[in-house]
Design an enzyme around this catalytic site. Structure first.
Site, PDB file in Angstrom:
ATOM      1  CD  GLU A 149      42.703 -18.385  58.765  1.00 46.74           C
ATOM      2  OE1 GLU A 149      43.386 -19.647  59.017  1.00 46.74           O
ATOM      3  OE2 GLU A 149      43.136 -17.219  58.544  1.00 46.74           O
ATOM      4  CD  GLU A 153      35.666 -14.511  51.116  1.00 45.21           C
ATOM      5  OE1 GLU A 153      34.929 -13.739  50.417  1.00 45.21           O
ATOM      6  OE2 GLU A 153      34.811 -15.342  52.204  1.00 45.21           O
ATOM      7  CE  LYS A 205      36.617 -15.563  62.399  1.00 43.62           C
ATOM      8  NZ  LYS A 205      37.554 -14.652  61.319  1.00 43.62           N
ATOM      9  CG  PHE A 250      37.632  -2.173  59.678  1.00 39.46           C
ATOM     10  CD1 PHE A 250      38.722  -2.990  59.307  1.00 39.46           C
ATOM     11  CD2 PHE A 250      36.479  -2.954  59.470  1.00 39.46           C
ATOM     12  CE1 PHE A 250      38.942  -4.312  58.598  1.00 39.46           C
ATOM     13  CE2 PHE A 250      36.459  -4.204  59.025  1.00 39.46           C
ATOM     14  CZ  PHE A 250      37.878  -4.812  58.525  1.00 39.46           C
ATOM     15  CG  LEU A 251      37.965   4.666  61.009  1.00 37.14           C
ATOM     16  CD1 LEU A 251      38.820   5.841  61.464  1.00 37.14           C
ATOM     17  CD2 LEU A 251      36.888   4.545  62.189  1.00 37.14           C
ATOM     18  N   GLY A 258      28.901  -6.876  54.575  1.00 36.61           N
ATOM     19  CA  GLY A 258      28.278  -7.994  53.958  1.00 36.61           C
ATOM     20  C   GLY A 258      29.233  -9.243  54.186  1.00 36.61           C
ATOM     21  CB  CYS A 261      32.779 -13.823  58.071  1.00 38.44           C
ATOM     22  SG  CYS A 261      33.640 -15.159  57.547  1.00 38.44           S
ATOM     23  CE  LYS A 264      29.782 -18.125  59.193  1.00 35.40           C
ATOM     24  NZ  LYS A 264      30.462 -18.202  60.290  1.00 35.40           N
ATOM     25  CE  LYS A 322      36.882  -9.076  51.703  1.00 33.36           C
ATOM     26  NZ  LYS A 322      38.004  -8.914  53.022  1.00 33.36           N
TER      27      LYS A 322
END
Ligand SMILES: NC(=O)c1ccc[n+]([C@@H]2O[C@H](COP(=O)([O-])OP(=O)(O)OC[C@H]3O[C@@H](n4cnc5c(N)ncnc54)[C@H](O)[C@@H]3O)[C@@H](O)[C@H]2O)c1
Length: 436
Positions: A149, A153, A205, A250-251, A258, A261, A264, A322
């Site tokens: 998946e 979130e 993934k 993502f910059l 945190g 996902c 870990k 987030k």
């Protein structure tokens, strides 16, 4: 189709609800009795934008129901989704006990051909382990499919209903066709369903999450370097982000990644690599840098308060890892709070959705405010830990009136330096000049 979803957390509940939305009949099963009772009473147990409308609509239509009874949930199902936790074990590898425990139970109770779909994030080889665990007791045929998946979130419903891509790892043609039928309504705009073997799907993934965590971490390192060299990370971000090969997303630098996902999954991938004697150096660096980044704001605060935080009081805006979620797993705010309390300071926090979860975790170690302004009363400084939209354009007259000092430590770079200069704030952000 009749579908069972085992585990109704952030992934399972969104999966179950969105599958019901296209006309399937879905039974969601969870071992948490309180949670199941809540859902039976019509309460969505997590905060996820837009989920409540679909949740209520599909319950009302009789397409979505909840139970704690696994056998009952899977009885009519042709597809069984496993959306179970895979938390880090003591050595950092993914703990598969939830998945294999349920797989073991399924072997004893499946009554007909089923496609068992692993939606949890699991290391390479797990589909095979699930197959073996089910086969130990199964008296009927079944297939195991890996379907990682990718939902985020905060955007989970949209991501599920209109995925960029669906990844299916399946070696059985029958299972592959079943999955294709199931996902067809979600890819009508032409986004691909990518079929592959189970191992590649499982690794896809981890590769995606590790890549994104690396991108964030790289930018955090650039930001730290900007501070030392006197450059402005926002300018650098725009300068590189307009290159298609790099991309704008993502910059944004900040106080580390945190959530349940990235931390870990990066750790589990490093562990998987180590198990086959591959030294995945870059992941070790990503983990080390992120560990430091979560509290990078603390030395800045200590410098301002001349190394003495005893008796100082801080307002914190944002607790969730987030915006647009109530999820606080591995949230940087928690690390910041921990350091402040250790140094003898006190904290009042405000978050639009995550306060109940933090309250359960920290009890009365910190205070919780009724709204973002209430949090500021008598605070020596404001700390911003999560970039919720409502923090982006606050009423600064009100903020200035409530704070004891006009001091902001911004872990998410929400305000422009010009604005902070004009308002005469001491403003310390990430990778940019400190406004004094
Ligand atoms: N949260 C995300 O954004 C996200 C995104 C993609 C993938 N994933 C992966 O999906 C998996 C699930 O993540 P999550 O965030 O939904 O977890 P979660 O902790 O929110 O939910 C897991 C649910 O499983 C239930 N459960 C535990 N044991 C059970 C059992 N034996 N039978 C039935 N239910 C049981 C728990 O009570 C809980 O409700 C993980 O592997 C995660 O890495 C998560």
């Amino acid at each position: 189709m009749n579908i069972a979803v085992v585990g109704t957390g952030y992934v399972g509940l969104v999966t179950g609800t969105c599958l019901a939305e296209t006309g399937n009949h879905v039974v969601c099963v969870d071992i948490n009795e309180e949670k199941v009772q809540k859902m039976k009473d019509g309460v969505v147990p997590i905060y996820e934008p837009h989920l409540d409308v679909l949740f209520h609509r599909n319950i009302k239509a009789g397409r979505l129901s909840f139970t704690t009874n696994l056998a009952q949930a899977i009885e009519k199902a042709s597809i069984i989704f496993l959306a179970l936790p895979t938390p880090p074990g003591e050595d950092g590898s993914a703990d598969l006990s939830y998945i294999l425990g349920v797989a073991n139970d399924l072997g004893k109770i499946i009554n007909d051909y089923k496609v068992i779909v692993d939606k949890s994030t699991v290391p390479v080889g797990t589909a095979e382990k699930v197959r073996v665990a089910v086969a130990k007791n199964a008296k009927v045929a079944f297939d195991v499919v890996s379907n990682p998946e990718f939902l985020r979130e905060g955007f989970a419903v949209d991501d599920f209903l209109k995925p960029d891509r669906v990844v299916i790892g399946a070696s059985s043609e029958k299972a592959r066709k079943t999955m294709e039928e199931l996902y067809k309504p979600y890819v009508r705009q032409g986004n691909p369903i990518i079929f592959m073997d189970e191992k590649s799907a499982e690794l896809t993934k981890y590769a995606a999450n590790a890549f994104l965590a690396t991108k964030i971490t790289f930018m955090n390192e650039i930001a730290n370097l900007c501070e030392k060299l006197g450059a402005d990370v926002d300018m650098v971000r725009m300068g590189i982000g307009s290159d298609d090969r790099i991309g704008k997303r993502f910059l944004f630098p900040g106080i580390g990644y945190g959530g349940s996902c990235f931390p870990k999954d990066v750790q589990a991938l490093a562990k998987s690599a180590a198990e086959v004697s591959y030294d995945f150096n870059i992941l070790t660096s990503v983990m080390n840098v992120n560990e430091k980044q979560k509290t990078i704001i603390i030395p800045k605060i200590k410098t301002y308060f001349k190394d003495n935080l005893k008796g100082k009081h801080f307002a914190i805006w944002g607790l969730a890892f987030k915006p647009d979620t109530d999820d606080i797993r591995e949230a940087p705010a928690l690390y910041v709070i921990d350091e402040l309390l250790k140094a003898g300071a006190t904290v009042t926090a405000y978050d639009p959705e995550a306060m109940p979860n933090v309250k359960r975790l920290l009890g009365d170690k910190i205070k919780f405010a009724a709204d973002q302004y209430d949090a500021l009363q008598n605070a020596d400084a404001l700390i911003i830990a999560t970039e919720w939209s409502l923090f982006r354009t606050p009423d600064f007259d009100k903020v200035s009136g409530l704070l004891k000092n006009k001091v902001i430590f911004d872990g998410r770079n929400l305000y422009s330096l010009e604005q902070m200069k004009k308002l005469s704030y001491y403003y310390c952000s990430i990778g940019r000049e400190v406004v004094k």
